[in-house]
Design a protein around this motif. Structure first.
Motif, mmCIF file in Angstrom:
data_model
loop_
_atom_site.group_PDB
_atom_site.id
_atom_site.type_symbol
_atom_site.label_atom_id
_atom_site.label_comp_id
_atom_site.label_asym_id
_atom_site.label_seq_id
_atom_site.Cartn_x
_atom_site.Cartn_y
_atom_site.Cartn_z
ATOM 1 N N GLU A 240 3.773 11.182 7.517
ATOM 2 C CA GLU A 240 4.434 12.397 7.656
ATOM 3 C C GLU A 240 5.577 12.596 6.527
ATOM 4 O O GLU A 240 6.107 13.860 6.746
ATOM 5 C CB GLU A 240 5.188 12.381 9.227
ATOM 6 C CG GLU A 240 3.935 12.427 10.066
ATOM 7 C CD GLU A 240 4.316 11.839 11.453
ATOM 8 O OE1 GLU A 240 3.508 11.805 12.483
ATOM 9 O OE2 GLU A 240 5.527 11.376 11.541
ATOM 10 N N LYS A 241 5.927 11.649 5.854
ATOM 11 C CA LYS A 241 6.914 11.651 4.822
ATOM 12 C C LYS A 241 6.436 12.241 3.557
ATOM 13 O O LYS A 241 7.213 12.253 2.321
ATOM 14 C CB LYS A 241 7.907 10.567 4.716
ATOM 15 C CG LYS A 241 8.555 10.022 5.853
ATOM 16 C CD LYS A 241 9.380 8.773 5.732
ATOM 17 C CE LYS A 241 10.719 8.717 5.877
ATOM 18 N NZ LYS A 241 11.591 9.487 6.965
ATOM 19 N N MET B 17 1.016 -1.150 -0.051
ATOM 20 C CA MET B 17 -0.086 -0.145 0.068
ATOM 21 C C MET B 17 0.738 1.215 0.071
ATOM 22 O O MET B 17 0.538 2.188 -0.870
ATOM 23 C CB MET B 17 -0.828 -0.226 1.185
ATOM 24 C CG MET B 17 -1.988 -1.070 1.310
ATOM 25 S SD MET B 17 -3.207 -0.844 2.451
ATOM 26 C CE MET B 17 -2.040 -1.242 3.875
ATOM 27 N N THR B 18 2.087 1.271 0.608
ATOM 28 C CA THR B 18 2.845 2.291 0.746
ATOM 29 C C THR B 18 3.418 2.634 -0.374
ATOM 30 O O THR B 18 3.557 3.579 -1.036
ATOM 31 C CB THR B 18 3.838 2.010 1.757
ATOM 32 O OG1 THR B 18 3.458 1.548 2.948
ATOM 33 C CG2 THR B 18 4.904 3.266 2.060
ATOM 34 N N ILE B 19 3.943 1.453 -1.086
ATOM 35 C CA ILE B 19 4.607 1.522 -2.526
ATOM 36 C C ILE B 19 3.472 2.165 -3.635
ATOM 37 O O ILE B 19 3.977 3.238 -4.263
ATOM 38 C CB ILE B 19 5.114 0.220 -3.142
ATOM 39 C CG1 ILE B 19 6.242 -0.287 -2.174
ATOM 40 C CG2 ILE B 19 5.504 0.414 -4.404
ATOM 41 C CD1 ILE B 19 6.504 -1.878 -2.476
ATOM 42 N N TYR B 20 2.532 1.778 -3.687
ATOM 43 C CA TYR B 20 1.706 2.195 -4.786
ATOM 44 C C TYR B 20 0.806 3.512 -4.203
ATOM 45 O O TYR B 20 0.870 4.554 -4.983
ATOM 46 C CB TYR B 20 0.819 1.220 -5.146
ATOM 47 C CG TYR B 20 0.999 0.183 -6.087
ATOM 48 C CD1 TYR B 20 1.270 0.403 -7.237
ATOM 49 C CD2 TYR B 20 1.626 -1.133 -5.463
ATOM 50 C CE1 TYR B 20 1.636 -0.310 -8.166
ATOM 51 C CE2 TYR B 20 2.016 -2.093 -6.530
ATOM 52 C CZ TYR B 20 2.069 -1.629 -8.018
ATOM 53 O OH TYR B 20 2.699 -2.690 -8.707
ATOM 54 N N GLY B 21 0.273 3.737 -3.092
ATOM 55 C CA GLY B 21 -0.040 4.829 -2.331
ATOM 56 C C GLY B 21 -1.366 5.446 -3.180
ATOM 57 O O GLY B 21 -1.926 5.012 -3.981
ATOM 58 N N GLU C 188 11.117 5.040 -3.318
ATOM 59 C CA GLU C 188 11.496 3.429 -2.990
ATOM 60 C C GLU C 188 12.380 3.589 -1.777
ATOM 61 O O GLU C 188 12.588 2.801 -0.982
ATOM 62 C CB GLU C 188 11.950 2.807 -4.002
ATOM 63 C CG GLU C 188 12.219 1.455 -3.701
ATOM 64 C CD GLU C 188 12.698 0.526 -5.075
ATOM 65 O OE1 GLU C 188 11.768 0.680 -5.906
ATOM 66 O OE2 GLU C 188 13.631 -0.236 -5.003
ATOM 67 N N ILE C 189 13.595 4.597 -1.808
ATOM 68 C CA ILE C 189 14.580 4.644 -0.693
ATOM 69 C C ILE C 189 13.920 5.089 0.398
ATOM 70 O O ILE C 189 14.220 4.450 1.514
ATOM 71 C CB ILE C 189 15.557 5.462 -1.264
ATOM 72 C CG1 ILE C 189 16.799 5.722 0.008
ATOM 73 C CG2 ILE C 189 15.121 6.659 -1.764
ATOM 74 C CD1 ILE C 189 17.484 4.399 0.339
ATOM 75 N N GLU C 190 12.935 5.690 0.543
ATOM 76 C CA GLU C 190 12.133 6.046 1.841
ATOM 77 C C GLU C 190 11.583 4.976 2.273
ATOM 78 O O GLU C 190 11.595 4.983 3.687
ATOM 79 C CB GLU C 190 11.427 7.179 1.658
ATOM 80 C CG GLU C 190 12.170 8.778 1.179
ATOM 81 C CD GLU C 190 10.943 9.719 0.721
ATOM 82 O OE1 GLU C 190 10.680 10.808 1.491
ATOM 83 O OE2 GLU C 190 10.402 9.436 -0.498
ATOM 84 N N ILE C 191 11.186 4.193 1.253
ATOM 85 C CA ILE C 191 10.267 3.057 2.051
ATOM 86 C C ILE C 191 11.217 2.087 2.617
ATOM 87 O O ILE C 191 11.169 1.337 3.973
ATOM 88 C CB ILE C 191 9.417 2.438 0.856
ATOM 89 C CG1 ILE C 191 8.397 3.383 0.561
ATOM 90 C CG2 ILE C 191 8.687 0.954 1.448
ATOM 91 C CD1 ILE C 191 7.607 2.694 -0.684
ATOM 92 N N ALA D 225 6.679 8.811 -5.996
ATOM 93 C CA ALA D 225 6.311 7.443 -6.312
ATOM 94 C C ALA D 225 7.313 6.668 -6.266
ATOM 95 O O ALA D 225 8.473 6.668 -6.505
ATOM 96 C CB ALA D 225 5.649 7.601 -7.922
ATOM 97 N N ALA D 226 7.046 5.424 -5.927
ATOM 98 C CA ALA D 226 7.926 4.153 -5.638
ATOM 99 C C ALA D 226 7.250 2.956 -6.591
ATOM 100 O O ALA D 226 7.737 1.734 -6.610
ATOM 101 C CB ALA D 226 7.727 3.687 -4.242
ATOM 102 N N TRP D 227 6.633 3.374 -7.508
ATOM 103 C CA TRP D 227 5.997 2.302 -8.498
ATOM 104 C C TRP D 227 6.062 2.719 -10.260
ATOM 105 O O TRP D 227 6.122 4.208 -10.219
ATOM 106 C CB TRP D 227 4.313 2.480 -8.247
ATOM 107 C CG TRP D 227 3.480 3.636 -8.306
ATOM 108 C CD1 TRP D 227 3.392 4.605 -7.095
ATOM 109 C CD2 TRP D 227 2.922 4.160 -9.445
ATOM 110 N NE1 TRP D 227 2.717 5.587 -7.668
ATOM 111 C CE2 TRP D 227 2.435 5.324 -9.116
ATOM 112 C CE3 TRP D 227 2.710 3.432 -10.805
ATOM 113 C CZ2 TRP D 227 1.807 6.132 -9.874
ATOM 114 C CZ3 TRP D 227 2.040 4.306 -11.560
ATOM 115 C CH2 TRP D 227 1.368 5.461 -11.325
#
Lengths: 460, 496
Positions: B21-22, A339-343, B62-65, B28-30
């Motif tokens: 909060e970030k 969920m965090t990746i796609y957001g 992605e790096i933040e995740i 985007a990470a996708w």
């Protein structure tokens, strides 16, 4: 044995310290006549390389190279790489339930984030830390409605996943909860007139699924109105979580029971998956399962704990809301990372791709065969009715390394030669075209066989 | 800290806020591939059912995740870091080969409804694991469908009830010892049985005379944990089984403590009729911060007709498949076939051990518990002197005189680099310290643990405040659980 960290000398020294002559002394409480004096008949100890080989062989026997059109409660979506990178960290993988909050803040904060995102996506106010899966979550949600209303009977839509309905039947059997089923109309949606009649003053809740088992999106707002008018609750089961990216959630529901497998959890031949229950704040004390809550430490610093434990079995014993103890924490973490990746934006785009592939496939199939229960909006599943038995068509498709839609005869015999097809973002146009081609061929040959029969009949 | 510990040193850990909060718009990470079919107009397809907005879902890179979850992970204690002596939880090593094999393409991507002819690999795993578990327990048949221990209890009691119903009377109640896990009575209630408590005797075991007096035709079954939650083997187990069977009752065994028995004794041989196993305890599948588990239920043949559907079978042509037509079945307890991923891991564990490894594992688990018991006897009160199997239960009686209770001792243990033991359980021991080291601990780790516990006992005498205020070395100090429950904050909200 390579997992055991002791030398023979260690064992000897420890036995000596204990004051035992041999290890058998420590097993003396077991009556001698029951002690096992032989080796267990299990396979001999294997090297790691042998174990990997054995399972590789099983993997090859398990359709490891097939494309699939199967959905029906278990969906093949792409799993971003970092999900496994992160859940493989020993601090997540090898930790226990976070009862000792001071050294479990990682798990607890991630559950808190999970609960938040589930609320955002479902439109509910609170969500728990997870249930076993979508089927048991639906059953537990129904029992929760029974406790909240003090009523005992339940109306279930026939378009709810047949195996979910079976699980609910098992759960309800000994709690004296009469279950009745409400049918669907020709367009795949719940028959509202019939529903209205089947709700009695003793109906605790109506259970529907949306998108339902056929992929059709139900009119949850109207169903909620009908249920609420008669004092019953609406429980909505959602089996395809990716739909939440583009389909309005059933905000009018009182309880939502979600299967979150689509969010980054492998198909894994049916489990482990990730059920979740979400509801309104006022109902939280009747909700089963673990909950993480925010609080502060002695210095006023933000931290998280498991909370409202007085609902749970380890405190309340036979008066608990459920017997659930172990849940699906690590799977919930996969869901959380997904969920965090796609957001906010990605989930919508992902869902749109599912919608596009499905719209294309349904349109292609409808040129050659009947797409049933059409009309209302659908997400990523649809039913194709063929002249030939879908098992036969699927068997030919297997030759193309494609698994066709799920034949429905077992669950819905009245739909005849029907199969439930599913397309996700991973379904390729070429797989769709191949499958459509085979269905078209099947229809043609059935037709020409019929014509031949007709010709023979008119011949003198 | 008065006594420096050899086990742990304080170390910087990164701060990290909530992911929300970030978040900021446009990150985007996708990335999705281009569509190979025509684009669609979602509004046209979905109409009023179209969702316009995803609320406060995050937008991060992605790096933040990676950093977010890696930082969070470092705030957890784990078996990979050290001993995790939670009694009754069996926190043993989780082998990594298990994680590799479960991710093999055909197993990870196998769909539960794919045709049986391309599911032979998964079915072979189910069959092989079933056979191993039947042999290990000495039972006749098994279902792997239940998702966890408590779910297994539910399945087991459903079968007990179905069995009695088939004899014409479901009976009314379940006997449960006062030392039992909370899941036992909660489960009995779910199956429509009332619960009758069974008092333990002075040795912490079932009072056989009391059982004989309480047992009658209304009792469907006795739910017994063996070894029980004191880590004590029920030495009169055969008499217990006889009493139950003489009046038509069944003996249910909670297999939570099976780690003390594997390869040394089989429940089926000492009169158990139905039992569940916890693959996440005895068979090394990871606890994962609270799940997933898996709770297979093994039964004697008289209960076999009642197993949940479907049941795996060998077909006449030698291939494997599922059988759905089982008229006496209790029904399904879960969609599909259970937590298959846990079956793969448990089987990999059994194959890595073999018969000799499984026996040695049990012996080491019992050896470790007794070594701790010897090391701490006299330092902490031992309420029952009955021999220990795989875990030992002390009480805080000696330390309570200084106002220090089991939870305080447990929190102080954290400063010494250990995860606490199980506190305040079983309920028959006021102020319990329930310690289960498992076989995974080397002697050095056990010595460090004993040293830490002795040091804490000294601190209680000399400086109880230090113990009462513990932990001192964690990111957060003791958290206000009362406030958390009184005004629950169960989700993040913007501006909070």
């Amino acid at each position: 044995m390579r997992y055991l960290p002791k030398s023979p000398a260690d064992r000897k020294a420890m036995l000596q310290a204990i004051g035992a002559r041999s290890i058998d002394d420590l097993f003396s409480p077991i009556p001698a006549e029951y002690r096992l004096e032989r080796d267990l008949k299990v396979p001999r100890q294997m090297a790691e390389s042998e174990i990997v080989d054995w399972f590789r062989e099983r993997s090859r026997e398990n359709g490891d190279t097939y494309a699939t059109f199967l959905g029906a409660g278990a969906y093949y979506h792409y799993r971003p790489v970092i999900i496994d990178s992160l859940v493989s960290r020993g601090e997540f993988l090898t930790a226990y339930t976070p009862y000792q909050a001071e050294i479990s803040q990682g798990t607890l904060q991630s559950i808190f984030e999970f609960q938040t995102m589930i609320c955002e996506l479902t439109g509910m106010e609170v969500a728990n830390a997870s249930m076993y899966d979508g089927s048991t979550a639906a059953a537990e949600a129904v029992m929760m409605a029974v406790r909240l209303t003090g009523r005992r009977s339940v109306v279930i839509a026939r378009s709810v996943h047949p195996e979910y309905r079976e699980v609910l039947t098992t759960y309800a059997h000994h709690q004296n909860l009469p279950l009745s089923t409400s049918s669907f109309k020709e367009d795949g949606r719940l028959n509202l007139e019939e529903l209205e009649q089947s709700i009695t003053p003793d109906t605790a809740c109506v259970l529907i699924q949306s998108p339902n088992f056929f992929g059709t999106i139900e009119d949850a707002a109207t169903i909620a109105e009908i249920a609420h008018k008669k004092g019953a609750m609406l429980v909505v089961s959602i089996a395809e979580a990716v739909s939440l990216g583009i389909v309005e959630p059933p905000r009018q529901a009182d309880i939502i029971a979600l299967e979150a497998q689509s969010f980054g959890v492998p198909l894994g031949f049916g489990g482990p998956y990730c059920g979740v229950i979400a509801t309104r704040e006022q109902f939280v004390r009747q909700m089963p399962g673990r909950l993480a809550g925010q609080t502060t430490d002695r210095n006023g610093k933000r931290g998280f704990v498991l909370t409202l434990a007085t609902r749970e079995q380890h405190i309340r014993r036979e008066k608990a809301t459920s017997n659930i103890c172990t849940n699906q924490a690590l799977v919930a973490l996969m869901v959380n990372i997904f969920m965090t990746i796609y957001g906010k934006v990605g989930l919508k785009e992902l869902a749109k791709q599912n919608l596009a592939k499905t719209a294309y496939a349904a349109a292609q199939f409808s040129k050659h065969a009947k797409v049933l229960l059409s009309g209302p909006p659908r997400f990523n599943e649809f039913i194709v009715q063929t002249s030939e038995d879908p098992y036969a068509i699927n068997s030919r498709l297997l030759g193309h390394k494609i698994v066709g839609g799920l034949p429905l005869k077992k669950f819905y015999p009245e739909l005849g030669n029907a199969a439930l097809w599913c397309c996700t973002e991973l379904t390729t146009r070429s797989a769709i075209d191949t499958a459509v081609g085979l269905v078209a061929e099947s229809e043609r040959s059935v037709r020409s066989a019929r014509e031949e029969v007709d010709v023979q009949e008119v011949a003198p | 800290m008065k006594h420096m510990t050899r086990k742990a040193t304080r170390h910087v850990s990164q701060n990290e806020g909530l992911i929300f909060e970030k978040s900021s718009s446009g990150k985007a990470a996708w990335k999705l591939p281009p569509l190979d079919v025509p684009e669609v107009d979602a509004s046209a397809l979905l109409g009023v059912s179209e969702r316009k907005d995803l609320g406060n879902m995050p937008e991060v890179s992605e790096i933040e995740i990676i950093r977010h979850f890696t930082r969070l992970s470092t705030w957890n204690y784990a078996i990979d870091l050290g001993m995790y002596p939670l009694g009754s939880c069996t926190m043993k090593y989780n082998p990594r080969v298990n994680e590799l094999v479960v991710r093999l393409e055909g197993l990870a991507n196998g769909h539960p409804y794919q045709p049986e002819r391309i599911s032979q690999g998964a079915l072979r795993i189910i069959k092989t694991l079933s056979e191993c578990l039947i042999e290990i327990t000495g039972m006749d048949a098994i279902t792997l469908q239940p998702a966890a221990g408590a779910h297994g209890e539910l399945t087991g009691l459903l079968m007990v009830r179905a069995y009695h119903e088939s004899k014409g009377d479901p009976r009314k109640k379940i006997l449960i010892p006062d030392s039992a896990h909370g899941t036992n009575p909660a489960t009995a209630a779910m199956v429509g049985y009332s619960v009758e408590n069974l008092k333990s005797n002075a040795q912490g075991m079932v009072d056989v005379a009391a059982l004989a007096a309480q047992m009658n035709q209304d009792v469907a079954a006795l739910m017994l944990t063996n070894p029980n939650t004191l880590g004590v083997f029920e030495q009169e187990i055969h008499k217990i089984a006889e009493i139950m069977h003489a009046k038509g009752g069944l003996l249910y065994m909670d297999g939570a403590n099976m780690n003390a028995l594997v390869g040394k004794v089989r429940p089926g041989d000492f009169g158990v009729d139905v039992m569940h196993l916890n693959l996440h305890k005895t068979f090394s599948t990871p606890h994962g911060g609270g799940g997933p588990g898996s709770g297979p239920v093994a039964v004697k043949s008289k209960l076999e007709p009642f197993l949940p559907t479907p049941v795996p079978v060998t077909k006449p042509d030698g291939t494997l498949g599922f059988e759905y037509d089982r008229p006496q079945s209790v029904g399904r307890v879960r969609a599909f076939y259970g937590n298959f991923g846990m079956f793969v891991r448990a089987l990999a564990y059994i194959l890595a051990n073999g018969p000799d490894g499984l026996r040695q594992t049990t012996e080491d688990a019992v050896l470790n518990a007794n070594y701790i018991r010897k090391g701490l006897e006299g330092v902490y009160d031992l309420p029952y002197s009955t021999p220990s199997m795989h875990e030992v239960v002390f009480s805080d009686k000696l330390q309570a005189k200084k106002g220090v209770r089991t939870m305080d001792l447990a929190k102080r243990l954290i400063d010494y680099g250990f995860h606490p033991y199980t506190t305040a359980f079983p309920l028959i021991v006021p102020g319990a310290l329930m310690i289960e080291p498992t076989e995974s601990e080397p002697k050095e780790e056990l010595d460090l643990f004993v040293e830490a516990m002795k040091s804490i006992a000294e601190e209680v005498e000399e400086d109880p405040r230090t113990v009462l205020d513990a932990p001192h070395s964690t990111r957060v100090s003791r958290l206000d659980e009362t406030a958390a429950a009184r005004k629950p904050v169960l989700r993040w909200k913007p501006g909070s």
